[in-house]
Design a protein around this motif. Structure first.
Motif, mmCIF file in Angstrom:
data_model
loop_
_atom_site.group_PDB
_atom_site.id
_atom_site.type_symbol
_atom_site.label_atom_id
_atom_site.label_comp_id
_atom_site.label_asym_id
_atom_site.label_seq_id
_atom_site.Cartn_x
_atom_site.Cartn_y
_atom_site.Cartn_z
ATOM 1 N N SER A 12 0.800 -1.223 0.000
ATOM 2 C CA SER A 12 0.000 0.000 0.000
ATOM 3 C C SER A 12 0.834 1.275 0.000
ATOM 4 C CB SER A 12 -0.942 0.007 1.199
ATOM 5 O OG SER A 12 -0.208 -0.037 2.408
ATOM 6 N N ARG A 13 2.105 1.162 0.429
ATOM 7 C CA ARG A 13 2.950 2.361 0.398
ATOM 8 C C ARG A 13 4.420 1.981 0.304
ATOM 9 N NH1 ARG A 13 5.064 4.202 5.464
ATOM 10 N NH2 ARG A 13 4.472 2.796 7.142
ATOM 11 N N SER A 14 5.201 2.954 -0.089
ATOM 12 C CA SER A 14 6.646 2.752 -0.196
ATOM 13 C C SER A 14 7.351 3.992 0.333
ATOM 14 C CB SER A 14 7.056 2.490 -1.643
ATOM 15 O OG SER A 14 6.779 3.629 -2.432
ATOM 16 N N ALA A 15 8.619 3.831 0.644
ATOM 17 C CA ALA A 15 9.428 4.957 1.114
ATOM 18 C C ALA A 15 10.860 4.742 0.669
ATOM 19 C CB ALA A 15 9.358 5.065 2.636
ATOM 20 N N ALA A 16 11.483 5.803 0.215
ATOM 21 C CA ALA A 16 12.894 5.716 -0.154
ATOM 22 C C ALA A 16 13.709 5.428 1.100
ATOM 23 C CB ALA A 16 13.349 7.026 -0.790
ATOM 24 N N ILE A 17 14.730 4.607 0.958
ATOM 25 C CA ILE A 17 15.610 4.300 2.073
ATOM 26 C C ILE A 17 16.933 5.018 1.863
ATOM 27 C CG2 ILE A 17 16.957 2.495 3.221
ATOM 28 C CD1 ILE A 17 14.731 0.538 2.579
ATOM 29 N N THR A 18 17.307 5.819 2.857
ATOM 30 C CA THR A 18 18.642 6.413 2.878
ATOM 31 C C THR A 18 19.481 5.536 3.794
ATOM 32 O OG1 THR A 18 17.744 8.639 2.580
ATOM 33 C CG2 THR A 18 20.002 8.461 3.447
ATOM 34 N N PRO A 19 20.392 4.751 3.234
ATOM 35 C CA PRO A 19 21.196 3.858 4.080
ATOM 36 C C PRO A 19 21.946 4.625 5.163
ATOM 37 C CG PRO A 19 21.447 3.271 1.773
ATOM 38 C CD PRO A 19 20.727 4.598 1.819
ATOM 39 N N SER A 20 21.964 4.034 6.368
ATOM 40 C CA SER A 20 22.644 4.636 7.508
ATOM 41 C C SER A 20 23.168 3.531 8.410
ATOM 42 C CB SER A 20 21.681 5.525 8.299
ATOM 43 O OG SER A 20 22.268 5.943 9.520
ATOM 44 N N ASP A 21 24.334 3.739 8.966
ATOM 45 C CA ASP A 21 24.895 2.756 9.890
ATOM 46 C C ASP A 21 24.352 2.923 11.309
ATOM 47 O OD1 ASP A 21 26.431 1.588 7.874
ATOM 48 O OD2 ASP A 21 28.131 2.907 8.257
ATOM 49 N N THR A 22 23.578 3.977 11.560
ATOM 50 C CA THR A 22 23.083 4.233 12.915
ATOM 51 C C THR A 22 21.584 4.485 13.013
ATOM 52 O OG1 THR A 22 23.597 6.589 12.689
ATOM 53 C CG2 THR A 22 25.293 5.181 13.684
ATOM 54 N N VAL A 23 20.951 4.966 11.946
ATOM 55 C CA VAL A 23 19.537 5.337 12.004
ATOM 56 C C VAL A 23 18.671 4.239 11.398
ATOM 57 C CG1 VAL A 23 17.817 7.044 11.290
ATOM 58 C CG2 VAL A 23 20.140 7.779 11.865
ATOM 59 N N SER A 24 17.724 3.750 12.201
ATOM 60 C CA SER A 24 16.811 2.700 11.730
ATOM 61 C C SER A 24 15.702 3.295 10.873
ATOM 62 C CB SER A 24 16.193 1.973 12.928
ATOM 63 O OG SER A 24 17.192 1.299 13.649
ATOM 64 N N LEU A 25 15.013 2.427 10.137
ATOM 65 C CA LEU A 25 13.849 2.849 9.365
ATOM 66 C C LEU A 25 12.773 3.334 10.331
ATOM 67 C CD1 LEU A 25 13.619 -0.166 6.880
ATOM 68 C CD2 LEU A 25 14.682 2.058 6.481
ATOM 69 N N ALA A 26 11.889 4.191 9.871
ATOM 70 C CA ALA A 26 10.800 4.692 10.718
ATOM 71 C C ALA A 26 9.912 3.548 11.198
ATOM 72 C CB ALA A 26 9.986 5.729 9.959
ATOM 73 N N ALA A 27 9.767 2.520 10.368
ATOM 74 C CA ALA A 27 8.999 1.321 10.711
ATOM 75 C C ALA A 27 9.639 0.142 9.984
ATOM 76 C CB ALA A 27 7.543 1.472 10.276
ATOM 77 N N VAL A 28 9.568 -1.033 10.599
ATOM 78 C CA VAL A 28 10.106 -2.243 9.957
ATOM 79 C C VAL A 28 9.359 -2.463 8.653
ATOM 80 C CG1 VAL A 28 10.329 -4.745 10.172
ATOM 81 C CG2 VAL A 28 10.795 -3.279 12.144
ATOM 82 N N CYS A 29 10.090 -2.678 7.578
ATOM 83 C CA CYS A 29 9.450 -2.859 6.273
ATOM 84 C C CYS A 29 8.973 -4.305 6.090
ATOM 85 C CB CYS A 29 10.393 -2.459 5.148
ATOM 86 S SG CYS A 29 11.876 -3.456 5.000
ATOM 87 N N ASP A 30 8.001 -4.479 5.201
ATOM 88 C CA ASP A 30 7.485 -5.802 4.861
ATOM 89 C C ASP A 30 8.271 -6.428 3.716
ATOM 90 O OD1 ASP A 30 5.256 -5.910 6.737
ATOM 91 O OD2 ASP A 30 4.436 -4.257 5.550
ATOM 92 N N ALA A 31 8.933 -5.589 2.940
ATOM 93 C CA ALA A 31 9.773 -6.039 1.821
ATOM 94 C C ALA A 31 10.591 -4.843 1.364
ATOM 95 C CB ALA A 31 8.906 -6.552 0.676
ATOM 96 N N ILE A 32 11.560 -5.116 0.504
ATOM 97 C CA ILE A 32 12.292 -4.018 -0.118
ATOM 98 C C ILE A 32 12.215 -4.161 -1.627
ATOM 99 C CG2 ILE A 32 13.848 -3.556 1.817
ATOM 100 C CD1 ILE A 32 16.039 -5.045 0.284
ATOM 101 N N LEU A 33 12.181 -3.026 -2.281
ATOM 102 C CA LEU A 33 12.231 -2.974 -3.740
ATOM 103 C C LEU A 33 13.641 -2.540 -4.107
ATOM 104 C CD1 LEU A 33 11.052 -2.854 -6.630
ATOM 105 C CD2 LEU A 33 10.419 -0.483 -6.127
ATOM 106 N N VAL A 34 14.333 -3.374 -4.830
ATOM 107 C CA VAL A 34 15.675 -3.038 -5.306
ATOM 108 C C VAL A 34 15.499 -2.373 -6.670
ATOM 109 C CG1 VAL A 34 17.959 -3.914 -5.900
ATOM 110 C CG2 VAL A 34 16.649 -5.018 -4.067
ATOM 111 N N ALA A 35 15.752 -1.068 -6.728
ATOM 112 C CA ALA A 35 15.558 -0.319 -7.964
ATOM 113 C C ALA A 35 16.812 -0.307 -8.833
ATOM 114 C CB ALA A 35 15.127 1.109 -7.642
ATOM 115 N N ALA A 36 17.977 -0.398 -8.208
ATOM 116 C CA ALA A 36 19.244 -0.491 -8.918
ATOM 117 C C ALA A 36 20.061 -1.574 -8.230
ATOM 118 C CB ALA A 36 19.990 0.839 -8.899
ATOM 119 N N ALA A 37 20.455 -2.580 -8.991
ATOM 120 C CA ALA A 37 21.151 -3.746 -8.441
ATOM 121 C C ALA A 37 22.444 -3.352 -7.738
ATOM 122 C CB ALA A 37 21.445 -4.740 -9.560
#
Length: 82
Positions: A12-37
Motif C-alpha cells: 500500500s505504500r513505499s518509502a525511499a531508504i537512505t542507508p545509515s549505519d546508525t539510524v533505523s527505518l521509521a517502521a520495519v518494512c514488509d519487503a524491499i524494492l531493489v531499484a538499482a542492483a
C-alpha cells in the motif's frame, strides 16, 4: 500448488531508504524494492546482520529495521502492506 506473484501492487505504500549505519527505518518494512542492483548490508527485526551480494532488481520479501550505508551499493525502497 499454484505459485503467487508478488508485485509492487501488493503493497500500500513505499518509502525511499537512505542507508545509515546508525539510524533505523521509521517502521520495519514488509519487503524491499531493489531499484538499482548492487550489494545490500542490513539489520533484520531480530538484530541480525544480513548481507546480500549482487541483489537483483526486484522485490525481496525481507523484514528489515535498517539498511546500512557501509556495504550497500544498491538503491532500495521500503515496501509496506499498511
Amino acid at each position: 500448488m499454484a505459485r503467487s506473484t508478488v508485485t509492487a501492487n501488493n503493497y500500500s505504500r513505499s518509502a525511499a531508504i537512505t542507508p545509515s549505519d546508525t539510524v533505523s527505518l521509521a517502521a520495519v518494512c514488509d519487503a524491499i524494492l531493489v531499484a538499482a542492483a548492487g550489494n545490500i548490508s542490513a539489520v533484520d527485526v531480530a538484530g541480525g546482520s544480513i548481507t546480500i551480494t549482487s541483489a537483483p532488481v526486484g522485490i525481496l520479501p525481507l523484514n528489515l529495521s535498517r539498511v546500512n550505508a557501509t556495504g550497500t551499493t544498491a538503491t532500495v525502497y521500503a515496501l509496506y502492506f499498511a
